[in-house]
Motif scaffolding. Sequence first.
Motif, mmCIF file in Angstrom:
data_model
loop_
_atom_site.group_PDB
_atom_site.id
_atom_site.type_symbol
_atom_site.label_atom_id
_atom_site.label_comp_id
_atom_site.label_asym_id
_atom_site.label_seq_id
_atom_site.Cartn_x
_atom_site.Cartn_y
_atom_site.Cartn_z
ATOM 1 N N THR A 228 0.810 -1.213 0.000
ATOM 2 C CA THR A 228 0.000 0.000 0.000
ATOM 3 C C THR A 228 0.844 1.264 0.000
ATOM 4 O O THR A 228 1.939 1.305 0.568
ATOM 5 C CB THR A 228 -0.941 0.030 1.222
ATOM 6 N N SER A 229 0.309 2.298 -0.633
ATOM 7 C CA SER A 229 0.955 3.612 -0.646
ATOM 8 C C SER A 229 0.488 4.467 0.519
ATOM 9 O O SER A 229 0.930 5.604 0.676
ATOM 10 C CB SER A 229 0.626 4.348 -1.953
ATOM 11 N N GLY A 230 -0.421 3.914 1.335
ATOM 12 C CA GLY A 230 -1.033 4.740 2.372
ATOM 13 C C GLY A 230 -1.839 5.836 1.711
ATOM 14 O O GLY A 230 -2.463 5.623 0.667
ATOM 15 N N ARG A 231 -1.808 6.997 2.287
ATOM 16 C CA ARG A 231 -2.439 8.148 1.635
ATOM 17 C C ARG A 231 -1.380 9.022 0.990
ATOM 18 O O ARG A 231 -1.529 10.238 0.872
ATOM 19 C CB ARG A 231 -3.265 8.932 2.650
ATOM 20 N N GLY A 232 -0.319 8.329 0.572
ATOM 21 C CA GLY A 232 0.768 9.046 -0.070
ATOM 22 C C GLY A 232 0.384 9.560 -1.445
ATOM 23 O O GLY A 232 -0.618 9.141 -2.031
ATOM 24 N N PRO A 233 1.211 10.440 -2.023
ATOM 25 C CA PRO A 233 0.922 11.043 -3.333
ATOM 26 C C PRO A 233 1.151 10.063 -4.476
ATOM 27 O O PRO A 233 1.452 8.888 -4.275
ATOM 28 C CB PRO A 233 1.907 12.211 -3.387
ATOM 29 N N TRP B 284 3.208 5.088 -7.619
ATOM 30 C CA TRP B 284 4.111 4.571 -8.645
ATOM 31 C C TRP B 284 5.066 3.551 -8.031
ATOM 32 O O TRP B 284 5.353 2.506 -8.639
ATOM 33 C CB TRP B 284 4.909 5.726 -9.266
ATOM 34 N N VAL B 285 5.531 3.818 -6.818
ATOM 35 C CA VAL B 285 6.429 2.896 -6.132
ATOM 36 C C VAL B 285 5.732 1.562 -5.873
ATOM 37 O O VAL B 285 6.339 0.493 -6.025
ATOM 38 C CB VAL B 285 6.942 3.511 -4.812
ATOM 39 N N VAL B 286 4.453 1.596 -5.498
ATOM 40 C CA VAL B 286 3.699 0.355 -5.278
ATOM 41 C C VAL B 286 3.726 -0.503 -6.533
ATOM 42 O O VAL B 286 3.964 -1.715 -6.486
ATOM 43 C CB VAL B 286 2.239 0.652 -4.860
ATOM 44 N N ALA B 287 3.481 0.116 -7.698
ATOM 45 C CA ALA B 287 3.462 -0.620 -8.965
ATOM 46 C C ALA B 287 4.830 -1.224 -9.278
ATOM 47 O O ALA B 287 4.931 -2.357 -9.774
ATOM 48 C CB ALA B 287 3.011 0.300 -10.097
ATOM 49 N N TRP C 50 10.633 8.386 -0.694
ATOM 50 C CA TRP C 50 9.217 8.040 -0.757
ATOM 51 C C TRP C 50 9.015 6.675 -0.103
ATOM 52 O O TRP C 50 9.819 5.758 -0.318
ATOM 53 C CB TRP C 50 8.743 8.013 -2.212
ATOM 54 N N PHE C 51 7.969 6.554 0.683
ATOM 55 C CA PHE C 51 7.770 5.338 1.475
ATOM 56 C C PHE C 51 6.417 4.683 1.193
ATOM 57 O O PHE C 51 5.396 5.375 1.073
ATOM 58 C CB PHE C 51 7.857 5.649 2.969
ATOM 59 N N ILE C 52 6.453 3.362 1.093
ATOM 60 C CA ILE C 52 5.217 2.581 1.040
ATOM 61 C C ILE C 52 5.388 1.452 2.059
ATOM 62 O O ILE C 52 6.394 1.398 2.770
ATOM 63 C CB ILE C 52 4.939 2.008 -0.368
ATOM 64 N N ALA C 53 4.420 0.539 2.122
ATOM 65 C CA ALA C 53 4.547 -0.544 3.100
ATOM 66 C C ALA C 53 3.930 -1.827 2.572
ATOM 67 O O ALA C 53 3.054 -1.811 1.710
ATOM 68 C CB ALA C 53 3.878 -0.146 4.421
ATOM 69 N N MET C 54 4.429 -2.940 3.111
ATOM 70 C CA MET C 54 3.840 -4.244 2.832
ATOM 71 C C MET C 54 3.402 -4.835 4.168
ATOM 72 O O MET C 54 4.176 -4.896 5.118
ATOM 73 C CB MET C 54 4.837 -5.167 2.140
ATOM 74 N N TYR C 55 2.128 -5.229 4.236
ATOM 75 C CA TYR C 55 1.543 -5.754 5.462
ATOM 76 C C TYR C 55 1.047 -7.177 5.264
ATOM 77 O O TYR C 55 0.666 -7.570 4.160
ATOM 78 C CB TYR C 55 0.345 -4.909 5.902
#
Length: 231
Positions: free
Chosen positions: A9-14, A19-22, A93-98
């Motif tokens: 998930t990108s969270g509520r990021g921009p 793009w990072v998630v993809a 830029w930060f995303i996460a995997m849960y």
Amino acid sequence: MKTKIIQITSGRGPAECCWVVAQVLKHFIADLKHNNINYKIIQREKGTENLTLQSVTIQLQAESLDRFLSQWIGTIQWVGVSAFRPQHKRKNWFIAMYLINQDQEFKINDNDIIYQATKSSGPGGQHVNKVSSAIRAIHIPTKTQVLVMDSRSQHQNKKIAKIRLHEKINQMQLDQLKSNTKNQWENHLNIERGNPIQIFKGSDFKKNTILKTFKKQRNTLKKELRNELNN
């Protein structure tokens, strides 16, 4: 065979985070294939820009998944210049995997299936089988059922009914999971902006070797190994 559900998930990021998630999804799938782990993408939430994803939910199946996921679960960082806003000063830029907890998982036990023979039927005037060759298969725990009259053979219809019942229950499971994960805003709101488990860099999204040691994860793996040896 173990089954786990993860969400990237990108969270509520921009848009940059979407793009990072993809991009992470591509690397993650490549890693799954390299480790012979079965996977199925069960939910996608598109981002605002083309070729971006706000989140993606994936079902994984393998004999063992803990060691593999210990290298992915957590915060993922990308260091690079935004393609959407080149003048933006931000470079991290930060995303996460849960790991998603599954509240319910249907275990399909053949002993929970009952079969009922019934006469085939068809439109008025159409020749139909007058003997009890059609089979109704019922999964008692979920009350799910299918009716099969494909063949004149009762034995063949029973085999088909079993397959279709399994498929129907599996689809119910996926539909329920999609509903449960579609709005998991707690994941979207709680991305840790530090201590990344994976780091990628540049527009070509190359993986960066993390030199720091992950003491907590190493201790967890040691504990799992001790438990296996003691059993």
